[in-house]
Structure formats: structure tokens, C-alpha cells
Design an enzyme around this catalytic site. Structure first.
Site, PDB file in Angstrom:
ATOM      1  N   ASP A 130       0.453   0.742  -8.330  1.00 35.53           N
ATOM      2  CA  ASP A 130       0.434  -0.688  -7.985  1.00 35.53           C
ATOM      3  C   ASP A 130       1.624  -1.415  -8.613  1.00 35.53           C
ATOM      4  O   ASP A 130       2.169  -0.976  -9.636  1.00 35.53           O
ATOM      5  CB  ASP A 130      -0.891  -1.295  -8.472  1.00 35.53           C
ATOM      6  CG  ASP A 130      -1.169  -2.651  -7.830  1.00 35.53           C
ATOM      7  OD1 ASP A 130      -0.649  -2.906  -6.730  1.00 35.53           O
ATOM      8  OD2 ASP A 130      -1.899  -3.449  -8.443  1.00 35.53           O
ATOM      9  N   HIS A 138       8.508  -1.066  -2.177  1.00 42.12           N
ATOM     10  CA  HIS A 138       7.902   0.150  -1.617  1.00 42.12           C
ATOM     11  C   HIS A 138       8.941   1.258  -1.465  1.00 42.12           C
ATOM     12  O   HIS A 138       8.643   2.434  -1.673  1.00 42.12           O
ATOM     13  CB  HIS A 138       7.264  -0.147  -0.254  1.00 42.12           C
ATOM     14  CG  HIS A 138       6.142  -1.141  -0.323  1.00 42.12           C
ATOM     15  ND1 HIS A 138       5.168  -1.086  -1.298  1.00 42.12           N
ATOM     16  CD2 HIS A 138       5.832  -2.206   0.457  1.00 42.12           C
ATOM     17  CE1 HIS A 138       4.319  -2.088  -1.102  1.00 42.12           C
ATOM     18  NE2 HIS A 138       4.695  -2.782  -0.056  1.00 42.12           N
ATOM     19  N   LEU A 156       0.354  22.926  -8.182  1.00 41.83           N
ATOM     20  CA  LEU A 156      -0.187  21.568  -8.214  1.00 41.83           C
ATOM     21  C   LEU A 156      -0.851  21.239  -6.878  1.00 41.83           C
ATOM     22  O   LEU A 156      -0.274  21.471  -5.821  1.00 41.83           O
ATOM     23  CB  LEU A 156       0.953  20.564  -8.463  1.00 41.83           C
ATOM     24  CG  LEU A 156       0.553  19.079  -8.484  1.00 41.83           C
ATOM     25  CD1 LEU A 156      -0.240  18.746  -9.753  1.00 41.83           C
ATOM     26  CD2 LEU A 156       1.787  18.178  -8.385  1.00 41.83           C
TER      27      LEU A 156
HETATM   28  C1  IPE Z   1      -4.627  -0.723  -4.484  1.00 41.32           C
HETATM   29  O1  IPE Z   1      -3.742  -1.742  -4.744  1.00 41.32           O
HETATM   30  C2  IPE Z   1      -4.115   0.133  -3.386  1.00 41.32           C
HETATM   31  C3  IPE Z   1      -2.919   0.912  -3.700  1.00 41.32           C
HETATM   32  C4  IPE Z   1      -2.253   0.910  -4.804  1.00 41.32           C
HETATM   33  C5  IPE Z   1      -2.489   1.773  -2.638  1.00 41.32           C
HETATM   34  P1  IPE Z   1      -3.919  -3.189  -4.121  1.00 41.32           P
HETATM   35  O2  IPE Z   1      -2.733  -3.952  -4.560  1.00 41.32           O
HETATM   36  O3  IPE Z   1      -4.168  -3.117  -2.672  1.00 41.32           O
HETATM   37  O4  IPE Z   1      -5.253  -3.698  -4.841  1.00 41.32           O
HETATM   38  P2  IPE Z   1      -5.753  -5.163  -5.153  1.00 41.32           P
HETATM   39  O5  IPE Z   1      -5.690  -5.942  -3.859  1.00 41.32           O
HETATM   40  O6  IPE Z   1      -4.832  -5.742  -6.172  1.00 41.32           O
HETATM   41  O7  IPE Z   1      -7.131  -4.975  -5.680  1.00 41.32           O
HETATM   42  C1  IPE Z   2       1.114  -0.989  -4.350  1.00 38.78           C
HETATM   43  O1  IPE Z   2       1.916  -2.067  -4.622  1.00 38.78           O
HETATM   44  C2  IPE Z   2       1.497  -0.310  -3.069  1.00 38.78           C
HETATM   45  C3  IPE Z   2       0.529  -0.467  -1.992  1.00 38.78           C
HETATM   46  C4  IPE Z   2      -0.621  -1.103  -2.082  1.00 38.78           C
HETATM   47  C5  IPE Z   2       0.865   0.116  -0.730  1.00 38.78           C
HETATM   48  P1  IPE Z   2       1.578  -3.510  -4.067  1.00 38.78           P
HETATM   49  O2  IPE Z   2       2.229  -3.667  -2.737  1.00 38.78           O
HETATM   50  O3  IPE Z   2       0.119  -3.755  -4.086  1.00 38.78           O
HETATM   51  O4  IPE Z   2       2.304  -4.416  -5.122  1.00 38.78           O
HETATM   52  P2  IPE Z   2       1.763  -5.761  -5.766  1.00 38.78           P
HETATM   53  O5  IPE Z   2       0.430  -5.440  -6.377  1.00 38.78           O
HETATM   54  O6  IPE Z   2       1.651  -6.747  -4.657  1.00 38.78           O
HETATM   55  O7  IPE Z   2       2.793  -6.119  -6.771  1.00 38.78           O
HETATM   56 MG    MG Z   3      -1.137  -4.500  -5.498  1.00 36.55          MG
END
Ligand code: IPE
Ligand code: IPE
Ligand code: MG
Length: 238
Positions: A15, A32, A126
Site C-alpha cells: 500500500d 503504481h 518460492l
Molecule cells: C488494499 O489497499 C489493497 C491493496 C494494497 C492491493 P487499499 O488502499 O485498497 O485499502 P484501503 O482502501 O486503504 O483500506
Molecule cells: C496500493 O497503493 C496499490 C493498490 C491498491 C493497487 P494505493 O493505490 O492504495 O496507494 P494509496 O494508499 O492511495 O497511497
Molecule cells: Mg491504499
């Protein structure tokens, strides 16, 4: 179970991509793109940290709610990752599997998933599981609904069914260490069942800046914890 000889099952909620990019004046998608590169480094560092199964949360079932531009970029990045990394995975003994729903995945990506899984299926170093269109609660509901009614089922049976409905064909394993980057301290519907006794590790570091050194640090913390599984500390048991 030979938990003492087999490696750790680590799971990572990757995240913070969006915030990392926005903090640098870039669009979320830039986070990303960098985040996808980090995956390779972490996968390659995992075995030397004692990890034999690595489950990465790449896209949740709730992430479909994001702007369609962001979703389609993510789908393209997954596909590119699978195509580009297959050769390295074979060389490194990495068996790749995608877990999650498959009925909403774009056809092109689905094809890449099949190819990558087939090509890497002999990997023994792995088990790399990438969760795409994943929801732990959805998996549990589907698994429970598919078991025959009117009979009692064991935890192991339900676990196997959870694996089956989400396309995992290897051995069922609980998570030993759950890592979440990006500063949030929540599970966001990831591996709720398998994390029953997982050690949780949260770091403020955002995924695009997470490095093998950070992974090693998380594993060190994990090794310093005493897992009791509801029993008394080993020293008190005599
Ligand atoms: C969880 O992160 C999903 C991934 C990292 C793929 P999100 O960014 O979607 O989760 P919330 O919305 O903060 O709970
Ligand atoms: C996690 O990073 C990646 C996915 C959920 C695909 P985020 O896109 O949720 O990044 P933040 O949490 O908004 O910074
Ligand atoms: Mg996120």
C-alpha cells in the site's frame, strides 16, 4: 506440519503507491509503475530472508471502484509483470500463481496468467501468490456455499475449499508474517482466514520505497516475537 523446517509464509499488503506519487507532485499511476518494479526486488530477496511462500495483495475486489484509468493501468501493469518476469521466475525457481476471482479479469490478462502459471509450475524455491480481484470474505462465502449441506466440516476442509475457489492449487498454509506498507493499520479484506495467528507488521514506508533491507528488518522482528497459538510460553511449559 513441518513448520520448523519449511520457510515462512509472508504476505504483504503493498500500500501507499498513490500517496507516494502525489507527495512528489506526480499522478497516482506513477506510484503504481514504480511499485511494480519494487515487486521484482522483493520477490528475489524473499528466499534469502527465509521466506518460502510470498502472497502479495495487488488488487482487491473493492479496488474496482477506482477511476477506470487507474484500474486499466493496473491491469496493464499486471500483464506486463507476468510476461516480463516469467523467465526470471523460472531461473530463480519461483512458482507464480494468481489467487482471486477470475470472472472479471480482462481476457488479455487472463491469458498471461495462464501462461505464467504454466511456465513456472516447476519452481520449488518460492511460491509466489499474487492476489488480484481478491476478497477474503468473498472467498469464505463461496467456499462455505460450495460444501455439501447438512454435514459437519472441519477447518481443514473449509481451508481447502477457500483455496480451490480462489484458484490456489498448492498446499494450504496459514500466514506467518503479514506486512502492510503505507502507514495504515488494517487488513482491507486480505487473507482474513489464513491470518488467524499471523504476526502483524506495519510500516510507514510506502510501497515504492520498500526495499529488501526493509523486508529483512520485518523478518527480524517476526523472529523476535514469541508465537504461542493460545498455549503458555515455552519456558513456562517446562
Ligand atoms: C488494499 O489497499 C489493497 C491493496 C494494497 C492491493 P487499499 O488502499 O485498497 O485499502 P484501503 O482502501 O486503504 O483500506
Ligand atoms: C496500493 O497503493 C496499490 C493498490 C491498491 C493497487 P494505493 O493505490 O492504495 O496507494 P494509496 O494508499 O492511495 O497511497
Ligand atoms: Mg491504499
Amino acid at each position: 506440519m513441518s513448520a520448523h523446517v519449511e520457510g515462512i509464509h509472508a504476505a504483504i499488503i503493498m500500500d501507499g503507491n498513490g500517496r507516494w506519487a502525489v507527495g512528489r507532485g506526480k499522478p497516482r499511476t506513477a506510484g503504481h509503475i514504480v511499485g511494480a518494479r519494487v515487486v521484482r526486488d522483493i520477490v528475489e530477496a524473499a528466499p534469502s530472508c527465509g521466506i518460502s511462500m510470498l502472497t502479495l495483495y495487488a488488487f482487491s475486489a473493492d479496488n474496482w471502484q477506482r477511476p477506470s484509468r487507474e484500474v486499466s493501468l493496473l491491469m496493464r501493469l499486471f500483464r506486463r509483470y507476468l510476461v516480463k518476469e516469467t523467465t526470471r521466475c523460472i531461473a530463480n525457481g519461483v512458482r507464480m500463481r494468481i489467487i482471486g476471482r477470475r470472472d472479471r479479469i480482462p481476457a488479455e490478462l487472463l491469458k498471461a496468467i495462464h501462461n505464467a502459471e504454466e511456465a513456472t509450475k516447476h519452481g520449488r524455491t518460492l511460491d509466489l501468490r499474487i492476489a488480484v480481484d481478491y476478497s477474503a470474505r468473498d472467498a469464505i462465502v463461496r467456499a462455505a456455499s460450495s460444501l455439501p449441506r447438512g454435514t459437519k466440516h472441519t477447518i481443514e476442509e473449509l481451508q481447502r475449499e477457500i483455496d480451490r475457489v480462489y484458484h490456489w492449487t498448492g498446499p494450504s498454509r496459514d500466514v506467518d508474517l503479514l506486512i502492510r506498507t503505507g502507514g495504515e493499520q488494517r487488513l482491507s479484506d486480505f487473507l482474513l482466514w489464513e491470518c488467524a495467528y499471523a504476526e502483524l507488521y506495519f510500516t510507514d514506508r510506502k510501497w515504492p520505497e520498500f526495499s529488501p533491507v526493509d523486508l529483512e528488518a520485518a523478518v527480524q522482528v517476526f523472529r523476535s516475537r514469541e508465537r504461542r497459538f493460545g498455549a503458555v510460553p515455552a519456558v513456562a511449559a517446562g
